[in-house]
Motif scaffolding. Structure first.
Motif, PDB file in Angstrom:
ATOM      1  N   VAL A  15      -2.778   5.277  -2.292  1.00 23.89           N
ATOM      2  CA  VAL A  15      -3.638   6.336  -1.784  1.00 23.89           C
ATOM      3  C   VAL A  15      -2.931   7.638  -2.127  1.00 23.89           C
ATOM      4  CG1 VAL A  15      -4.783   7.339   0.217  1.00 23.89           C
ATOM      5  CG2 VAL A  15      -4.255   4.909   0.196  1.00 23.89           C
ATOM      6  N   SER A  49      -1.387  -0.969  -4.490  1.00 21.40           N
ATOM      7  CA  SER A  49      -2.494  -0.018  -4.493  1.00 21.40           C
ATOM      8  C   SER A  49      -1.952   1.291  -3.920  1.00 21.40           C
ATOM      9  CB  SER A  49      -3.665  -0.540  -3.660  1.00 21.40           C
ATOM     10  OG  SER A  49      -3.258  -0.673  -2.325  1.00 21.40           O
ATOM     11  N   ARG A  99      -7.532   0.421  -7.617  1.00 22.45           N
ATOM     12  CA  ARG A  99      -6.119   0.420  -7.183  1.00 22.45           C
ATOM     13  C   ARG A  99      -5.577   1.800  -6.805  1.00 22.45           C
ATOM     14  NH1 ARG A  99      -2.508  -2.510 -11.229  1.00 22.45           N
ATOM     15  NH2 ARG A  99      -1.076  -2.355  -9.480  1.00 22.45           N
ATOM     16  N   ARG A 126       0.873  -1.169   0.000  1.00 19.48           N
ATOM     17  CA  ARG A 126       0.000   0.000   0.000  1.00 19.48           C
ATOM     18  C   ARG A 126       0.916   1.225   0.000  1.00 19.48           C
ATOM     19  NH1 ARG A 126      -3.558   2.854   4.615  1.00 19.48           N
ATOM     20  NH2 ARG A 126      -5.380   3.332   3.370  1.00 19.48           N
ATOM     21  N   SER A 158       0.502   2.670   8.516  1.00 21.13           N
ATOM     22  CA  SER A 158      -0.470   1.978   7.655  1.00 21.13           C
ATOM     23  C   SER A 158      -0.002   1.856   6.195  1.00 21.13           C
ATOM     24  CB  SER A 158      -1.817   2.717   7.699  1.00 21.13           C
ATOM     25  OG  SER A 158      -1.641   4.056   7.283  1.00 21.13           O
ATOM     26  N   CYS A 159       1.173   2.390   5.862  1.00 25.63           N
ATOM     27  CA  CYS A 159       1.631   2.350   4.463  1.00 25.63           C
ATOM     28  C   CYS A 159       2.984   1.655   4.347  1.00 25.63           C
ATOM     29  CB  CYS A 159       1.753   3.755   3.898  1.00 25.63           C
ATOM     30  SG  CYS A 159       0.193   4.634   3.922  1.00 25.63           S
ATOM     31  N   ASP A 160       3.160   0.926   3.219  1.00 26.94           N
ATOM     32  CA  ASP A 160       4.399   0.153   3.001  1.00 26.94           C
ATOM     33  C   ASP A 160       5.446   0.947   2.232  1.00 26.94           C
ATOM     34  OD1 ASP A 160       3.307  -2.323   4.092  1.00 26.94           O
ATOM     35  OD2 ASP A 160       1.951  -2.207   2.380  1.00 26.94           O
TER      36      ASP A 160
END
Ligand SMILES: C[S@@+](CC[C@H](N)C(=O)[O-])C[C@H]1O[C@@H](n2cnc3c(N)ncnc32)[C@H](O)[C@@H]1O
Length: 223
Positions: A64, A62, A88, A39, A105-107
């Motif tokens: 954001v 995906s 996506r 993400r 929360s993000c990779d």
């Protein structure tokens, strides 16, 4: 300012950089070393070109995309829908200094030509440190100044005089494309900005010059 230049933003990017902007974005995404189903947060996503580069690079990714300009996001959303990428790429209106996402929360994270425009860049970096999980990679693209003397002179002439003139003509905005060289002139030198990134919880920070240093790619890992 970004709301009013949004309709011509993509066109001007590609024309003024003679198509190099997409190459720089693809390079940034390669540096993220994305894992299985990552993400990715694309901060200051604008019309989402860097978000597209991420999903095109990695079939499982995906993205954001966060930006505070409604008009830039509307153009981005149109592109997302036309490309059938709504599953996506998700675009969210928000401020880089108060990212509307949970801790760790993000990779991976990216910012393309955006950090220079954020009024409080230190707060945006702190927020990135909060939302990226430990070990996540960060890639930031920002304009720089070429180091080779002859190229520097030519580029400075282009950037200070020709680019603002073309930008004004095409965007019909009085000052947006004069603001660009002015804001690049006040952005900290690469080594200094790399240190700033480090001071916000990142390690292994590198400042990589692209295309003679016209652009710098800052790569870092969340501690
Ligand atoms: C030069 S554009 C870059 C767009 C895109 N990342 C790209 O690669 O073309 C900079 C973007 O940063 C956004 N921006 C500036 N300050 C911001 C902030 N504090 N929060 C969210 N977005 C911001 C602007 O709205 C604009 O869309």
């Amino acid at each position: 300012m970004f709301d009013s230049i949004a309709p011509r933003y993509d066109l001007l990017n590609h024309v003024l950089s003679v198509g190099l902007d997409q190459k720089w974005r693809r390079r940034a995404v390669r540096e993220l070393q994305l894992g299985a189903v990552p993400r990715v947060l694309d901060l200051c996503t604008g019309t989402a070109d860097l978000a597209f580069a991420a999903v095109e690079h990695h079939a499982g990714a995906s993205v954001v995309g966060v930006d505070f300009s409604g008009a830039m996001l509307r153009f981005g959303l149109g592109k997302v829908r036309r490309a059938n990428m709504s599953g996506r790429i998700r675009l969210v209106r928000g401020d880089a200094t108060r990212i509307p996402l949970a801790n760790a929360s993000c990779d991976a994270g990216t910012i393309g030509f955006g950090i220079r425009n954020v009024a409080e860049p230190q707060r945006a970096l702190a927020e990135l440190g909060r939302v990226l999980r430990p070990g996540a990679r960060l890639a930031i693209l920002e304009f720089g100044q070429p180091r080779i003397p002859g190229i520097r002179t030519l580029y400075t002439w282009y950037f200070r005089y020709l680019l603002p003139a073309i930008g004004k003509l095409v965007s019909r905005h009085r000052s947006a494309y004069s603001y660009l060289p002015a804001s690049v002139g006040t952005f900290p030198p690469p080594a200094e900005f790399a240190k700033t990134i480090e001071s916000h919880g990142f390690v292994s920070v590198r400042a990589v010059p692209l295309t003679f240093g016209i652009v710098y790619l800052y790569v870092a890992t969340r501690r």
